[in-house]
Design a protein around this motif. Structure first.
Motif, PDB file in Angstrom:
ATOM      1  N   UNK A  27       0.845  -1.198   0.000  1.00 20.89           N
ATOM      2  CA  UNK A  27       0.000   0.000   0.000  1.00 20.89           C
ATOM      3  C   UNK A  27       0.881   1.249   0.000  1.00 20.89           C
ATOM      4  N   UNK A  28       0.710   2.070  -1.038  1.00 21.05           N
ATOM      5  CA  UNK A  28       1.518   3.284  -1.182  1.00 21.05           C
ATOM      6  C   UNK A  28       0.864   4.400  -0.364  1.00 21.05           C
ATOM      7  N   UNK A  29       1.568   4.895   0.675  1.00 22.49           N
ATOM      8  CA  UNK A  29       0.952   5.870   1.587  1.00 22.49           C
ATOM      9  C   UNK A  29       1.710   7.198   1.569  1.00 22.49           C
ATOM     10  N   UNK A  30       0.961   8.271   1.495  1.00 24.46           N
ATOM     11  CA  UNK A  30       1.564   9.605   1.635  1.00 24.46           C
ATOM     12  C   UNK A  30       1.574   9.925   3.138  1.00 24.46           C
ATOM     13  N   UNK A  31       2.772  10.069   3.698  1.00 25.89           N
ATOM     14  CA  UNK A  31       2.914  10.297   5.147  1.00 25.89           C
ATOM     15  C   UNK A  31       3.775  11.543   5.350  1.00 25.89           C
ATOM     16  N   UNK A  32       3.268  12.507   6.083  1.00 20.91           N
ATOM     17  CA  UNK A  32       4.037  13.732   6.325  1.00 20.91           C
ATOM     18  C   UNK A  32       5.027  13.490   7.461  1.00 20.91           C
ATOM     19  N   UNK A  33       6.099  14.294   7.528  1.00 21.83           N
ATOM     20  CA  UNK A  33       7.105  14.080   8.579  1.00 21.83           C
ATOM     21  C   UNK A  33       6.496  14.098   9.990  1.00 21.83           C
ATOM     22  N   UNK A  34       5.525  14.978  10.250  1.00 26.34           N
ATOM     23  CA  UNK A  34       4.942  15.061  11.613  1.00 26.34           C
ATOM     24  C   UNK A  34       4.202  13.777  11.981  1.00 26.34           C
ATOM     25  N   UNK A  35       3.732  13.038  10.970  1.00 29.71           N
ATOM     26  CA  UNK A  35       2.905  11.858  11.264  1.00 29.71           C
ATOM     27  C   UNK A  35       3.645  10.529  11.056  1.00 29.71           C
ATOM     28  N   UNK A  36       4.966  10.621  10.790  1.00 29.77           N
ATOM     29  CA  UNK A  36       5.713   9.383  10.543  1.00 29.77           C
ATOM     30  C   UNK A  36       5.634   8.431  11.741  1.00 29.77           C
ATOM     31  N   UNK A  37       5.788   9.013  12.952  1.00 32.28           N
ATOM     32  CA  UNK A  37       5.735   8.185  14.166  1.00 32.28           C
ATOM     33  C   UNK A  37       4.409   7.428  14.236  1.00 32.28           C
ATOM     34  N   UNK A  38       3.316   8.120  13.958  1.00 37.63           N
ATOM     35  CA  UNK A  38       1.995   7.491  14.006  1.00 37.63           C
ATOM     36  C   UNK A  38       1.843   6.428  12.917  1.00 37.63           C
ATOM     37  N   UNK A  39       2.435   6.713  11.750  1.00 33.71           N
ATOM     38  CA  UNK A  39       2.348   5.741  10.656  1.00 33.71           C
ATOM     39  C   UNK A  39       3.040   4.435  11.057  1.00 33.71           C
ATOM     40  N   UNK A  40       4.216   4.554  11.699  1.00 32.29           N
ATOM     41  CA  UNK A  40       4.931   3.338  12.127  1.00 32.29           C
ATOM     42  C   UNK A  40       4.123   2.610  13.206  1.00 32.29           C
ATOM     43  N   UNK A  41       3.527   3.369  14.141  1.00 33.29           N
ATOM     44  CA  UNK A  41       2.668   2.746  15.167  1.00 33.29           C
ATOM     45  C   UNK A  41       1.480   2.046  14.512  1.00 33.29           C
ATOM     46  N   UNK A  42       0.938   2.688  13.486  1.00 40.43           N
ATOM     47  CA  UNK A  42      -0.192   2.102  12.753  1.00 40.43           C
ATOM     48  C   UNK A  42       0.204   0.795  12.087  1.00 40.43           C
ATOM     49  N   UNK A  43       1.393   0.808  11.471  1.00 38.56           N
ATOM     50  CA  UNK A  43       1.876  -0.413  10.811  1.00 38.56           C
ATOM     51  C   UNK A  43       2.022  -1.541  11.838  1.00 38.56           C
ATOM     52  N   UNK A  44       2.571  -1.198  13.018  1.00 40.24           N
ATOM     53  CA  UNK A  44       2.706  -2.211  14.086  1.00 40.24           C
ATOM     54  C   UNK A  44       1.330  -2.735  14.498  1.00 40.24           C
ATOM     55  N   UNK A  45       0.388  -1.782  14.705  1.00 40.13           N
ATOM     56  CA  UNK A  45      -0.950  -2.162  15.181  1.00 40.13           C
ATOM     57  C   UNK A  45      -1.643  -3.075  14.177  1.00 40.13           C
ATOM     58  N   UNK A  46      -1.402  -2.818  12.888  1.00 37.10           N
ATOM     59  CA  UNK A  46      -2.075  -3.613  11.848  1.00 37.10           C
ATOM     60  C   UNK A  46      -1.281  -4.848  11.447  1.00 37.10           C
ATOM     61  N   UNK A  47      -0.137  -5.040  12.112  1.00 39.94           N
ATOM     62  CA  UNK A  47       0.653  -6.241  11.856  1.00 39.94           C
ATOM     63  C   UNK A  47       1.346  -6.267  10.504  1.00 39.94           C
ATOM     64  N   UNK A  48       1.696  -5.090   9.969  1.00 42.54           N
ATOM     65  CA  UNK A  48       2.407  -5.068   8.685  1.00 42.54           C
ATOM     66  C   UNK A  48       3.712  -5.865   8.810  1.00 42.54           C
ATOM     67  N   UNK A  49       4.031  -6.604   7.757  1.00 39.21           N
ATOM     68  CA  UNK A  49       5.278  -7.387   7.741  1.00 39.21           C
ATOM     69  C   UNK A  49       6.487  -6.494   7.499  1.00 39.21           C
TER      70      UNK A  49
END
Ligand code: NDP
Length: 285
Positions: free
Chosen positions: A40-62
């Motif tokens: 999944x190609x995601x546009x992530x701004x620098x301020x939200x990178x931390x949340x994006x990584x937390x989201x990936x963890x929460x959703x079990x991304x490989x």
């Protein structure tokens, strides 16, 4: 009915994300190998990178790729780094290990070396490397570990160029020197491999050419360009006219992607499928 509707998830965090073709080539490989995986190609701004990584963890991304501007910033959100990512100081591929930890790897340089290996062996090579940014760092470190003897870093700004030169000398088996790039650069006669790791030639500046004294480019030199869009750059056009063997940035892109897929899935993918996906995008006729 015994069917699994839960796919394995991977993707990319970048900004801008719209022009990044990685999703097309990775999904082509997943489909070809009948893997129940998504990218999944995601546009992530620098301020939200931390949340994006937390989201990936929460959703079990490989795992996921990181591109501009997250390759360095992502490190503080990860659980560890692989050896080359640690030396390069940047991450383009994050991999979830068996303990569920996210480990940062850098496949840019290895992708480059794999593509280069199709035309030449870097063992003992004298290398001229234009650029000292993130791509140049990854390429320099992996070229050094692949056996390049000496790397001349040629860069417009002295500070970044000297920093990369010191990194090569301190952390890799190769030797390195810095040359300021302030006009027509003369390629030394003993050069084996010329690499463009700057953004010169990148879309939309597709006519931009490197400032090189072309009389010093000879047909026995291999010329490689990191620019993947477009794959045929003014540098490669000139090199082809001179009769040099060439490697383009799409080859680097495909191989770094294939190494990433191998990290995530354990599968050695057929890179021809990935090239074909890019070819359909960039050369549709
Ligand atoms: P950075 O911004 O970190 O570095 C850019 C480099 O280009 C610097 O060395 C900069 O010099 C130099 N540069 C830019 N414009 C000029 C100019 N007009 N004249 C001279 N030097 C110039 O970018 P990255 O290293 O992250 O990326 C560089 C390129 O590599 C990009 O085009 C990217 O698309 C490509 N790339 C390709 C990959 C692939 O798989 N094919 C993977 C990763 C990157 P200075 O220090 O003086 O500013």
């Amino acid at each position: 009915m015994n069917k699994n509707f839960l796919s394995n998830l991977t993707g990319s965090f970048a900004m801008p994300a719209m022009e990044n073709p990685t999703v097309a080539m990775v999904e082509a490989a997943y489909q070809h190998h009948q893997l129940d995986w998504r990218y999944i190609n995601c546009e992530v701004s620098p301020e939200l990178l931390k949340d994006a990584v937390r989201g990936a963890r929460a959703m079990g991304w490989a795992g996921f790729n990181c591109s501009i501007p997250h390759k360095v910033a992502v490190i503080e959100h990860l659980d560890g780094l692989g050896q080359s990512a640690m030396i390069i100081g940047a991450v383009n591929t994050v991999v979830r290990n068996a303990r569920g930890e996210y480990i940062g790897e850098n496949t840019d340089g290895r992708g480059f070396v794999t593509a280069l290996n199709e035309v030449t062996d870097p063992q003992g090579a004298q290398v001229i490397l234009f650029g000292a940014g993130g791509a140049a760092r990854a390429v320099a470190v992996e070229m050094a570990f692949a056996g390049a003897a000496h790397i001349t870093v040629v860069n417009r700004s002295r500070e970044r160029g000297e920093k990369l030169t010191r990194l090569i000398c301190k952390k890799t088996p190769a030797t390195a020197t810095f040359a300021i790039w302030d006009g027509d650069f003369r390629l030394p006669a003993d050069t084996d491999i010329v690499i463009n790791a700057t953004s010169i030639g990148l879309y939309p500046n597709i006519d931009q050419q490197l400032d090189i004294n072309w009389e010093t480019l000879s047909s026995d030199m291999v010329v490689a360009d990191g620019i993947h869009n477009p794959p045929m750059t003014p540098l490669l056009r000139t090199a082809q006219q001179k009769g040099c063997k060439c490697v383009n940035g799409q080859q680097m892109l495909v191989h770094q992607g294939a190494i990433g897929i191998h990290y995530w899935t354990g599968i050695e993918v057929d890179t021809r499928v990935m090239y074909q996906a890019l070819r359909e995008i960039f050369n549709p006729e």
